[in-house]
Motif scaffolding. Structure first.
Motif, PDB file in Angstrom:
ATOM      1  N   GLY A 112      11.765 -14.353   4.795  1.00 38.86           N
ATOM      2  CA  GLY A 112      10.403 -13.906   5.045  1.00 38.86           C
ATOM      3  C   GLY A 112      10.346 -12.840   6.122  1.00 38.86           C
ATOM      4  N   MET A 113      11.114 -13.014   7.179  1.00 41.72           N
ATOM      5  CA  MET A 113      11.112 -12.014   8.250  1.00 41.72           C
ATOM      6  C   MET A 113      11.743 -10.706   7.787  1.00 41.72           C
ATOM      7  N   ARG A 114      12.766 -10.767   6.946  1.00 42.44           N
ATOM      8  CA  ARG A 114      13.308  -9.513   6.402  1.00 42.44           C
ATOM      9  C   ARG A 114      12.234  -8.776   5.607  1.00 42.44           C
ATOM     10  N   LEU A 115      11.460  -9.525   4.827  1.00 42.64           N
ATOM     11  CA  LEU A 115      10.351  -8.908   4.092  1.00 42.64           C
ATOM     12  C   LEU A 115       9.380  -8.242   5.065  1.00 42.64           C
ATOM     13  N   LEU A 116       8.993  -8.961   6.110  1.00 44.75           N
ATOM     14  CA  LEU A 116       8.064  -8.393   7.095  1.00 44.75           C
ATOM     15  C   LEU A 116       8.629  -7.130   7.721  1.00 44.75           C
ATOM     16  N   PHE A 117       9.883  -7.196   8.177  1.00 45.57           N
ATOM     17  CA  PHE A 117      10.475  -6.041   8.848  1.00 45.57           C
ATOM     18  C   PHE A 117      10.580  -4.848   7.898  1.00 45.57           C
TER      19      PHE A 117
END
Length: 334
Positions: free
Chosen positions: A83-88
């Motif tokens: 999820g954080m990779r998606l956000l970044f």
């Protein structure tokens, strides 16, 4: 993603031990899982012959109810890191400045660099005071890993307000927040919360989690997320676990009691950091390698915390069941 960054980076060290003969205290996951998980997983397998329904209504509804937001604010992810990779990937451009706490989860640094961003390392206990106008994204880990301290809610909300005024996204990694009585920042405008089912439900291999976001940022994340984000069994088991609030309450009580018992013993040998999380960071005046190796010789694996930026004389130990914790304490001669 920045191709040049890929060529300059490597994998990040994590806890976790594959040898079943060793008792693993290097990974901070619940040694218990909710009842009925295996049954739910097996029941979902026949449906895995088809693609998952991409709206994940049941999973979103369970996650929303669990965390106290609406279902459309939930962005399913195969674990909070995905999820954080998606956000970044959505909010970080080449050269963007990103506040990264230290010591903290090592993947923040790598993931930001993979997107072409520039990590700006700030001591974890000074992150609440950063000026967001100088940055494009601020990351907070609450409670912080590996130190274990959680942030005051008022300080977090003040930081969120300043970030919103500066049009700077605030990412709050709440992977361990379930073990505390602190409220989530989920649903706060301008804030993206990352949650994991790994830690509290003891299912690291399931790979299930979610982001929580509002407004235009939520829309962009939902459009950008990969199709079929969660497997059918992961979505089913995730929804099942998120409904078991009694399991969460029992876990929190047990972890809090064992954490304090372990602290009292560990402090006879180590300098132990305050913690609201299911782990304890211990500073030693001996060689870390010697401490780690001696414990392993006795069948117990502890985390060499020198792999975290800024730490050079620390180990980290998880909080498990009483009899398991007794084995750890004996292995560490405390």
């Amino acid at each position: 993603m920045d191709p040049e960054a890929i060529d300059s980076l490597s994998r990040v060290a994590h806890g976790g031990e594959a040898d079943p003969q060793l008792l693993d205290f290097s990974a901070n996951t619940n040694p218990r899982t909710p009842s009925g998980v295996a049954t739910v997983y097996e029941a979902a397998l026949p449906a895995s012959r088809q693609y998952p329904v991409d709206d994940y209504c049941e999973f979103r509804a369970a996650a929303a109810d669990y965390i106290g937001v609406t279902g459309n604010e939930i962005i399913p992810a195969a674990g909070s890191l995905t999820g954080m990779r998606l956000l970044f990937s959505v909010v970080v451009d080449d050269g963007d400045s990103v506040v990264v706490p230290t010591p903290s989860f090592g993947e923040y640094d790598r993931e930001i660099r993979l997107q072409g961003g520039t990590p700006e390392f700030v001591p974890h206990d000074e992150v609440m005071a950063v000026d967001p106008t100088a940055h494009d994204l601020v990351i907070v880990c609450n409670p912080n890993n590996p130190t274990g301290e959680s942030y005051e809610t008022a300080a977090l909300r003040s930081l969120a307000d300043r970030c919103a005024a500066a049009d700077t996204v605030l990412c709050v990694d709440e992977a361990f927040l379930d073990f505390t009585d602190r409220p989530s920042m989920a649903g706060t405008p301008g804030v993206v919360v990352a949650r994991s089912l790994t830690k509290i439900f003891g299912l690291p291999g399931l790979r299930a989690g979610f982001l929580v976001a509002t407004g235009d940022l939520r829309e962009r994340l939902d459009v950008a997320r990969p199709a079929w984000t969660l497997s059918t069994p992961a979505a089913a088991v995730g929804a099942h676990c998120l409904k078991d609030t009694e399991f969460v309450e029992e876990t929190c009580e047990q972890v809090a009691a064992e954490r304090e018992r372990m602290r009292d013993r560990l402090e006879t040998r180590f300098d132990v950091a305050p913690s609201d999380a299911p782990f304890l960071l211990c500073e030693t005046d001996q060689s870390v390698d010697e401490v780690v190796d001696a414990a392993r010789d006795r069948g117990v694996v502890v985390r060499d915390a020198t792999t975290f930026r800024g730490l050079d004389s620390h180990i980290r130990v998880a909080v498990k069941r009483p009899k398991q914790n007794d084995r750890l304490l004996a292995a560490l001669d405390v």
